[in-house]
Design a protein around this motif. Structure first.
Motif, mmCIF file in Angstrom:
data_model
loop_
_atom_site.group_PDB
_atom_site.id
_atom_site.type_symbol
_atom_site.label_atom_id
_atom_site.label_comp_id
_atom_site.label_asym_id
_atom_site.label_seq_id
_atom_site.Cartn_x
_atom_site.Cartn_y
_atom_site.Cartn_z
ATOM 1 N N ALA A 148 -11.481 -46.366 -30.726
ATOM 2 C CA ALA A 148 -10.729 -47.368 -29.959
ATOM 3 C C ALA A 148 -11.221 -48.777 -30.267
ATOM 4 C CB ALA A 148 -10.846 -47.088 -28.466
ATOM 5 N N SER A 149 -12.527 -48.965 -30.292
ATOM 6 C CA SER A 149 -13.071 -50.296 -30.576
ATOM 7 C C SER A 149 -12.803 -50.710 -32.018
ATOM 8 C CB SER A 149 -14.583 -50.326 -30.297
ATOM 9 O OG SER A 149 -15.275 -49.376 -31.095
ATOM 10 N N VAL B 10 4.471 -50.388 -30.612
ATOM 11 C CA VAL B 10 3.039 -50.346 -30.339
ATOM 12 C C VAL B 10 2.279 -50.359 -31.662
ATOM 13 C CG1 VAL B 10 1.160 -48.977 -29.363
ATOM 14 C CG2 VAL B 10 3.361 -49.108 -28.182
ATOM 15 N N ALA B 11 1.338 -51.277 -31.792
ATOM 16 C CA ALA B 11 0.511 -51.330 -32.995
ATOM 17 C C ALA B 11 -0.514 -50.208 -32.910
ATOM 18 C CB ALA B 11 -0.183 -52.688 -33.109
ATOM 19 N N LEU B 12 -0.374 -49.204 -33.768
ATOM 20 C CA LEU B 12 -1.179 -47.989 -33.690
ATOM 21 C C LEU B 12 -2.013 -47.801 -34.948
ATOM 22 C CD1 LEU B 12 -1.812 -45.315 -32.161
ATOM 23 C CD2 LEU B 12 0.138 -44.302 -33.370
ATOM 24 N N ALA C 43 -6.803 -49.271 -27.164
ATOM 25 C CA ALA C 43 -7.800 -49.974 -27.973
ATOM 26 C C ALA C 43 -8.668 -50.901 -27.137
ATOM 27 C CB ALA C 43 -7.117 -50.756 -29.092
ATOM 28 N N GLY C 44 -8.134 -51.426 -26.038
ATOM 29 C CA GLY C 44 -8.893 -52.357 -25.219
ATOM 30 C C GLY C 44 -9.855 -51.683 -24.273
ATOM 31 N N THR C 45 -9.415 -50.618 -23.616
ATOM 32 C CA THR C 45 -10.234 -49.962 -22.593
ATOM 33 C C THR C 45 -10.880 -48.672 -23.064
ATOM 34 O OG1 THR C 45 -8.393 -48.648 -21.703
ATOM 35 C CG2 THR C 45 -8.665 -50.894 -20.850
ATOM 36 N N GLY D 114 -6.792 -55.184 -34.757
ATOM 37 C CA GLY D 114 -5.621 -55.799 -34.151
ATOM 38 C C GLY D 114 -4.618 -54.805 -33.601
ATOM 39 N N ALA D 115 -5.014 -53.534 -33.431
ATOM 40 C CA ALA D 115 -4.116 -52.507 -32.922
ATOM 41 C C ALA D 115 -4.161 -52.441 -31.400
ATOM 42 C CB ALA D 115 -4.477 -51.146 -33.515
ATOM 43 N N ASP D 116 -3.066 -51.949 -30.815
ATOM 44 C CA ASP D 116 -3.008 -51.721 -29.376
ATOM 45 C C ASP D 116 -3.615 -50.375 -29.002
ATOM 46 O OD1 ASP D 116 -1.474 -54.109 -28.955
ATOM 47 O OD2 ASP D 116 0.298 -53.037 -29.642
#
Length: 286
Positions: free
Chosen positions: A216-217, A148-150, A249-251, A223-225
């Motif tokens: 998160a944004s 997972v890209a963290l 990161a998306g939601t 480019g992280a998850d």
């Protein structure tokens, strides 16, 4: 005599399980350097930059695979590779790069992945994001989830004491840096996470603990998850609490969080407490 034989058998099994032979059960993966072709017809020669970015791309891709103990990198199929990863990247314009990546099942002699990707390729950040995406696809083809890209942001201090803010600012910053470094190292060594460089993005946003999940944004732009934001709360000079939370990161949804109880100890023990909390509530809990 029978009991002795059982003991010897148990000891033999233990030794074999810890021996290099057992370690070699990891699946072999061979990967040649991807080729690079420039058909953009641009007048400016950027060969050196392309070679540097491609080398970094390949190093990161190999590192992702090698981080999972179920796999081991080998030179070729003759050296025991069960899979072979091949690919090439073509530059067609100033911004556009195309990447062709395939994964071959050596034993079955068949393709298990054959994909073409397009990505922006005029800076290092774009190449790093492309590698994260390609790594995820390759690891999925091998049957293992990609790390997972963290984005682990710098831990922040919430000082609830009446002490002067400037009295220990220098030492506080040093101890907070140790906390962040220790947590990043523990997460990276787990093999489940790939730590994304956050650079100075978070600094522009101010205190992340008060921004309502804006980390998160920021992580998504990098480019992280997922994102991880942590806080050290000083209750007194010898008492503190620790907390962290992980968001998609998306939601922006909270995926995990952890909070310590009241701890006795000075600021030099922050790192030890933070690493233990992350191990207990995030790494080991999975």
């Amino acid at each position: 005599m029978h009991r002795c034989r059982l003991v010897l058998s148990a000891c033999l099994l233990f030794v074999l399980s810890c021996s290099p032979v057992a370690a070699q059960a990891a699946i072999g993966v061979a990967m040649d350097d991807f080729s690079y072709t420039d058909t953009s017809a641009e007048p400016t020669n950027q060969t050196a930059a392309h070679e540097r970015r491609l080398a970094a791309f390949m190093a990161a891709l190999r590192r992702d695979i090698d981080a999972d103990q179920r796999y081991r990198l080998v030179p070729s199929a003759q050296d025991g590779a069960a899979f072979k990863v091949i690919g090439g990247i073509q530059k067609t314009s100033t911004l556009v790069q195309w990447a062709k990546v395939a994964v071959i099942d050596v034993g079955a002699k068949k393709l298990v992945m054959d994909k073409l990707y397009s990505f922006r390729g005029d800076n290092d950040e774009s190449w790093e994001r492309a590698e994260v995406f390609v790594s995820r696809e390759v690891m999925a083809a091998l049957g293992t989830p990609a790390p997972v890209a963290l984005a682990v942001f710098d831990f922040e201090l919430e000082d609830m004491t009446a002490a002067s803010a400037g009295a220990s600012a220098g030492s506080d910053a040093s101890y907070l840096a140790e906390v962040t470094g220790g947590v990043r190292e523990a997460l990276s060594q787990s093999g489940r996470y790939r730590i994304v460089d956050v650079g100075t993005e978070a600094a522009r946003a101010g205190a992340l603990r008060d921004c309502g999940g804006c980390e998160a944004s920021i992580a998504q732009k990098l480019g992280a998850d997922q994102s991880l934001m942590g806080v050290v709360r000083r209750v007194s000079r010898t008492e503190y609490t620790l907390g962290f939370q992980v968001r998609d990161a998306g939601t922006g949804a909270v995926l995990a969080r952890g909070d310590s109880g009241l701890r006795m100890g000075a600021d030099y023990s922050w790192k030890r407490g933070a690493v233990r909390l992350v191990r207990d509530r995030l790494i080991d809990s999975q």
